[in-house]
Write a protein that holds these residues in place. Sequence first.
Motif, PDB file in Angstrom:
ATOM      1  N   GLU A  30      45.567 -22.386  29.132  1.00 56.21           N
ATOM      2  CA  GLU A  30      45.369 -20.828  29.719  1.00 56.21           C
ATOM      3  C   GLU A  30      43.864 -20.467  28.614  1.00 56.21           C
ATOM      4  OE1 GLU A  30      49.437 -18.919  29.597  1.00 56.21           O
ATOM      5  OE2 GLU A  30      49.820 -20.405  30.460  1.00 56.21           O
ATOM      6  N   GLN A  31      44.142 -21.156  27.785  1.00 53.99           N
ATOM      7  CA  GLN A  31      43.070 -20.999  26.808  1.00 53.99           C
ATOM      8  C   GLN A  31      41.998 -22.105  25.560  1.00 53.99           C
ATOM      9  OE1 GLN A  31      45.944 -18.662  23.451  1.00 53.99           O
ATOM     10  NE2 GLN A  31      44.123 -17.222  23.470  1.00 53.99           N
ATOM     11  N   GLN A  32      40.652 -22.197  26.014  1.00 61.36           N
ATOM     12  CA  GLN A  32      39.521 -22.891  25.621  1.00 61.36           C
ATOM     13  C   GLN A  32      39.905 -22.554  24.301  1.00 61.36           C
ATOM     14  OE1 GLN A  32      39.142 -21.313  29.119  1.00 61.36           O
ATOM     15  NE2 GLN A  32      40.416 -22.612  29.776  1.00 61.36           N
ATOM     16  N   LEU A  33      40.618 -23.429  23.932  1.00 58.03           N
ATOM     17  CA  LEU A  33      40.564 -23.519  22.516  1.00 58.03           C
ATOM     18  C   LEU A  33      40.001 -25.328  21.999  1.00 58.03           C
ATOM     19  CD1 LEU A  33      43.890 -22.111  21.032  1.00 58.03           C
ATOM     20  CD2 LEU A  33      41.040 -21.234  21.822  1.00 58.03           C
ATOM     21  N   GLY A  34      39.151 -25.892  22.814  1.00 61.18           N
ATOM     22  CA  GLY A  34      38.441 -27.311  21.565  1.00 61.18           C
ATOM     23  C   GLY A  34      38.826 -28.181  22.699  1.00 61.18           C
ATOM     24  N   THR A  35      38.387 -29.485  23.152  1.00 58.01           N
ATOM     25  CA  THR A  35      38.754 -30.801  23.736  1.00 58.01           C
ATOM     26  C   THR A  35      40.263 -31.270  22.989  1.00 58.01           C
ATOM     27  OG1 THR A  35      37.478 -31.698  22.028  1.00 58.01           O
ATOM     28  CG2 THR A  35      36.309 -31.153  24.502  1.00 58.01           C
ATOM     29  N   GLY A  36      40.852 -30.928  21.980  1.00 56.54           N
ATOM     30  CA  GLY A  36      41.840 -32.038  21.156  1.00 56.54           C
ATOM     31  C   GLY A  36      42.703 -30.726  22.082  1.00 56.54           C
ATOM     32  N   HIS A  37      42.128 -29.421  21.564  1.00 53.97           N
ATOM     33  CA  HIS A  37      43.663 -28.776  22.405  1.00 53.97           C
ATOM     34  C   HIS A  37      43.708 -28.855  23.642  1.00 53.97           C
ATOM     35  CE1 HIS A  37      45.460 -24.598  24.628  1.00 53.97           C
ATOM     36  NE2 HIS A  37      45.928 -24.865  23.233  1.00 53.97           N
ATOM     37  N   ALA A  38      42.887 -28.864  24.408  1.00 47.50           N
ATOM     38  CA  ALA A  38      42.637 -30.054  26.168  1.00 47.50           C
ATOM     39  C   ALA A  38      43.888 -30.759  26.367  1.00 47.50           C
ATOM     40  CB  ALA A  38      41.489 -30.122  26.707  1.00 47.50           C
ATOM     41  N   VAL A  39      43.490 -31.429  25.870  1.00 46.19           N
ATOM     42  CA  VAL A  39      44.030 -32.951  25.325  1.00 46.19           C
ATOM     43  C   VAL A  39      46.336 -32.634  25.703  1.00 46.19           C
ATOM     44  CG1 VAL A  39      44.657 -35.593  24.540  1.00 46.19           C
ATOM     45  CG2 VAL A  39      41.774 -34.548  25.421  1.00 46.19           C
ATOM     46  N   ARG A  40      45.596 -31.990  24.732  1.00 44.05           N
ATOM     47  CA  ARG A  40      47.620 -32.399  24.002  1.00 44.05           C
ATOM     48  C   ARG A  40      48.082 -31.300  25.422  1.00 44.05           C
ATOM     49  NH1 ARG A  40      48.739 -29.865  18.289  1.00 44.05           N
ATOM     50  NH2 ARG A  40      51.369 -30.523  18.689  1.00 44.05           N
ATOM     51  N   GLN A  41      47.616 -30.225  25.908  1.00 43.54           N
ATOM     52  CA  GLN A  41      47.737 -29.735  27.358  1.00 43.54           C
ATOM     53  C   GLN A  41      50.165 -31.440  28.470  1.00 43.54           C
ATOM     54  OE1 GLN A  41      48.243 -26.527  27.002  1.00 43.54           O
ATOM     55  NE2 GLN A  41      46.857 -27.208  24.900  1.00 43.54           N
ATOM     56  N   ALA A  42      48.450 -32.122  27.474  1.00 38.27           N
ATOM     57  CA  ALA A  42      48.792 -33.367  28.826  1.00 38.27           C
ATOM     58  C   ALA A  42      49.891 -33.473  28.128  1.00 38.27           C
ATOM     59  CB  ALA A  42      47.841 -34.608  29.471  1.00 38.27           C
ATOM     60  N   GLU A  43      50.774 -33.720  26.848  1.00 42.03           N
ATOM     61  CA  GLU A  43      51.407 -34.187  26.263  1.00 42.03           C
ATOM     62  C   GLU A  43      52.789 -34.191  26.997  1.00 42.03           C
ATOM     63  OE1 GLU A  43      53.200 -34.666  21.893  1.00 42.03           O
ATOM     64  OE2 GLU A  43      51.737 -33.022  21.968  1.00 42.03           O
ATOM     65  N   ALA A  44      53.201 -33.263  27.478  1.00 39.95           N
ATOM     66  CA  ALA A  44      54.023 -33.140  28.010  1.00 39.95           C
ATOM     67  C   ALA A  44      55.117 -34.428  29.006  1.00 39.95           C
ATOM     68  CB  ALA A  44      54.490 -32.100  28.731  1.00 39.95           C
ATOM     69  N   LEU A  45      53.694 -34.601  29.974  1.00 40.42           N
ATOM     70  CA  LEU A  45      53.487 -35.177  30.978  1.00 40.42           C
ATOM     71  C   LEU A  45      53.239 -37.484  30.821  1.00 40.42           C
ATOM     72  CD1 LEU A  45      51.268 -33.982  33.737  1.00 40.42           C
ATOM     73  CD2 LEU A  45      54.074 -33.473  33.508  1.00 40.42           C
ATOM     74  N   LEU A  46      52.508 -37.439  29.546  1.00 36.42           N
ATOM     75  CA  LEU A  46      52.091 -38.403  29.134  1.00 36.42           C
ATOM     76  C   LEU A  46      52.330 -39.611  27.974  1.00 36.42           C
ATOM     77  CD1 LEU A  46      48.209 -39.215  30.722  1.00 36.42           C
ATOM     78  CD2 LEU A  46      50.301 -39.467  31.397  1.00 36.42           C
ATOM     79  N   GLY A  47      52.938 -37.730  26.887  1.00 37.21           N
ATOM     80  CA  GLY A  47      52.917 -37.887  25.477  1.00 37.21           C
ATOM     81  C   GLY A  47      53.992 -39.222  24.989  1.00 37.21           C
ATOM     82  N   ALA A  48      55.329 -39.276  25.759  1.00 40.42           N
ATOM     83  CA  ALA A  48      55.897 -40.186  25.878  1.00 40.42           C
ATOM     84  C   ALA A  48      55.717 -42.027  26.328  1.00 40.42           C
ATOM     85  CB  ALA A  48      57.132 -40.175  26.449  1.00 40.42           C
TER      86      ALA A  48
END
Length: 465
Positions: free
Chosen positions: A73-91
Amino acid sequence: MKVMAIVLAAGQGKRMKSKLYKVLHPVCGKPMVGHVLDAVREAEAGRTVVVVGHGAEAVKSYLGDAAEYVLQEQQLGTGHAVRQAEALLGAEEGTTIVICGDTPLVQASTIKSMLELHASSGAAATVLTASFDNPTGYGRVIRGEDGTVQRIVEQKDCSPEEAAVKEINTGTYCFDNKKLFEALAKVTSNNAQGEYYLTDVIGIFRASGESVQGYCTEDLAEAIGVNDRIALSEAERFMRERINRKHLLNGVTLIDPASTYIEAGVQIGPDTTIYPGTVLSGSTVIGEDCVIGPQADIADSKLGSSVSVKYSTVAQSEIGDDCSVGPYANLRPNSKLGTGCKIGDFVELKNASLDDGSKVSHLSYVGDAIVGKDVNIGCGAITVNYDGYNKSVTEIGDHAFVGSNVNLIAPVKIGDGAYVVAGSTVTQDVPAGDLAIARERQVNKPGYAEKIRGRAKAKKEKQQQ
């Protein structure tokens, strides 16, 4: 090795100055993000997560079920963008490719080589790098004495020594998936941009004793990230050169590759020759031994073998073997030619099928028509298919002859072997084998031409007074 991919496609792309969302701008006929998904798919990524933001619905509409989606929702950098996928891929266990949706020139073969280096070295991360003579604007890759990557420093944060480094970060990575998300939790926004840099993960890995590798591509085009129309044109040029080279190596002759425009999805058979000024786009398929161009514009069409098309346009149509089209013909959508057909100069077809051996040699319009085998349609003939409200069909049987300057008022049927005399306007069906004459009887008035000229001359003189 289980492989996943995260495609970063949330940026707005203000520098493009466009209503079209950045990653949907086409390069050689395909949106940039489409090229990226093709590359990670060919590199055998089992799951692909696209991080969307601005224009999310447009990206989802284009990609459909080819990917999973998360919203930044907010563009806070590439690291923040990748973290958005954690719910799907983190495990998940395995390797994750992280790639930007505006890097259409990264090739699957390069990603595969990165994955091989990543797996064989046991690295926590592998960075795709390139070496530029002028690296201004890019993050610098700082390597240690052993050749491993020590850190990546963004341009605005570089010291003078770091700014002198020519090896740059392309923005494409391979990560140990679990280690990636563990490190992202430690990333801060303490930098010139106030953003969460994905590149900070490299330093975190090094601080914890992990190995980071760098794979340097020899194809500098792979480093291009498209942020404005200038970069878009550069990407188009490099992609076009790559596409043309592939066809050349596959046995296609391009008389002048620099003036030949072939989109990514086009297929061409060997021993076909493409002349300058030709544009081949969409899902076009061309057979063997064809001669295409000069100045042929063919879109989403299928051409057989030994076909000639010059100075003509063909859209969403099919052309059988041994056909010739042009010069200056226009085949509009849903035109279909059998084997050995001829479409000559200034002929237009629309939603019309011609069976084997039929000819429309010049200056004619054939629309909403079904034409049989070995039919000759003369110069200036027209199927009159539209009454202002409805489209109607003209049917012409096998071996029929339609003379010059004939109007066929649809709906009408011309039977097998029928003959329509030149200058006729046909409003009723012509049975098989019949001759149709539909024109006024000629009347000659002796000496009347001079009277007509005299009246015209007198009228002109009166107007000039």
